[in-house]
Scaffold this motif. Structure first.
Motif, PDB file in Angstrom:
ATOM      1  N   ALA A 156       0.862  -1.196   0.000  1.00 14.06           N
ATOM      2  CA  ALA A 156       0.000   0.000   0.000  1.00 14.06           C
ATOM      3  C   ALA A 156       0.890   1.235   0.000  1.00 14.06           C
ATOM      4  O   ALA A 156       2.038   1.185   0.460  1.00 14.06           O
ATOM      5  CB  ALA A 156      -0.919   0.012   1.220  1.00 14.06           C
ATOM      6  N   THR A 189      -7.804   3.211   1.311  1.00 11.62           N
ATOM      7  CA  THR A 189      -6.620   3.098   0.428  1.00 11.62           C
ATOM      8  C   THR A 189      -6.480   1.632  -0.020  1.00 11.62           C
ATOM      9  O   THR A 189      -6.525   0.725   0.807  1.00 11.62           O
ATOM     10  CB  THR A 189      -5.346   3.527   1.188  1.00 11.62           C
ATOM     11  N   ILE A 191      -5.112  -2.004  -1.035  1.00 13.76           N
ATOM     12  CA  ILE A 191      -3.991  -2.869  -0.633  1.00 13.76           C
ATOM     13  C   ILE A 191      -3.837  -3.933  -1.714  1.00 13.76           C
ATOM     14  O   ILE A 191      -4.819  -4.586  -2.084  1.00 13.76           O
ATOM     15  CB  ILE A 191      -4.280  -3.537   0.732  1.00 13.76           C
ATOM     16  N   LYS A 246      -8.918  -3.101   1.518  1.00 13.58           N
ATOM     17  CA  LYS A 246      -8.667  -1.672   1.699  1.00 13.58           C
ATOM     18  C   LYS A 246      -8.268  -1.358   3.133  1.00 13.58           C
ATOM     19  O   LYS A 246      -8.704  -2.031   4.070  1.00 13.58           O
ATOM     20  CB  LYS A 246      -9.933  -0.895   1.320  1.00 13.58           C
TER      21      LYS A 246
END
Ligand SMILES: [Zn+2]
Length: 279
Positions: A156, A189, A191, A246
């Motif tokens: 990430a 975000t 991953i 995420k």
């Protein structure tokens, strides 16, 4: 003459190509590190503390790649090898020794607002034990892949907010050391799988929150924790870069981040050792 020159160029290109294909993690033989030990080409298995360890080879070289747990004390350790070549009728054994050096990790104090995640209730204990067994089973797997994926990229984007190995004190109470590294990133975000692997566990765990475990072969396992959501299922075969979930703040956290653990022969090691230095 011209033909010879061309052959030499082909040979040089092939050598370069195989050098690129033959990725090795970084040799850093300390607690929480990895020992990359040259072994004879005839080596068929290598054992460290009665556990099978990874063997990586090209046509000309072979290495035992040994995960060293944070609990290992500095000193000399034996690696037990079994050899069998094509012409051998029987296997034979040999032993070599390697050194584990000292490494001191810093202390980190954290305050966890959800006190139940530091001192679980009695009714949480069965769940915690069940989940630990599920994760331990995944960590102890040894899939005999000839070419395990050992060349990782960060899963990430974001700053490393907590490195591997820190001695942890949670709400003034000593706890296990930090067995992975934390990447701070906002909830949501993406991953991504850092390398090819197979999904071997997906769960919502008491401490680790929404979690995925990937098996990269030969005892190399990676784990992703505290996700807001997971997007894979047990059995999925992933390519490098595939979305696995995420970033979130599920489980025992101080805020949204990805906790990323990498395990080799059931020893949690510094994930950075699998990331190429060129990146
Ligand atoms: Zn962490």
């Amino acid at each position: 003459m011209k033909f010879l020159t061309k052959l030499a160029v082909v040979a040089a290109t092939t050598a370069l190509f195989s050098a690129q294909l033959f990725a090795l993690p970084q040799h850093n033989p300390v607690p929480g590190g990895i020992a990359v030990i040259p072994v004879p080409l005839s080596t068929s298995t290598a054992l460290f503390e009665n556990r099978q360890v990874m063997l990586l080879s090209s046509q000309k070289e072979k290495y035992a790649v040994v995960g060293i747990s944070l609990k290992t004390r500095p000193g000399d350790y034996p690696l037990e090898l079994t050899h069998k070549t094509a012409s051998d009728t029987d296997e034979h054994q040999s032993k070599l020794s390697f050194k584990v050096g000292a490494k001191e990790y810093r202390v980190q104090r954290l305050t966890i607002e959800n006190k139940r995640k530091v001192n679980p209730y009695k009714e949480d204990i069965d769940r915690i034990i069940r989940e630990r067994n599920e994760m331990n089973k995944a960590f102890k797997s040894f899939e005999n892949l000839a070419q395990p994926a050992v060349d990782f990229v960060l899963p990430a984007e974001g700053p490393i907010s907590s490195p591997f190995g820190l001695k942890r004190i949670l709400n003034d109470q000593p706890r296990n050391p930090h067995s992975g590294l934390d990447i701070a990133a906002p909830t949501g975000t993406p991953i991504h799988a850092p390398a090819a692997g197979r999904v071997t566990a997906v769960g919502n765990y008491f401490f680790n929150g929404n979690t995925v475990l990937l098996d990269h072969g030969q005892g190399l396992i990676s784990m992703y924790c505290h996700m807001s959501e997971t997007t894979v299922a047990v059995g999925d075969a992933l390519s490098p870069g595939d979305l696995i979930g995420k970033v979130g703040k599920t489980g025992r956290v101080t805020g949204p981040h990805l906790h990323w653990s990498v395990s080799l022969n059931n020893a949690r090691v510094d994930p950075n050792l699998f990331i190429s230095e060129q990146q």
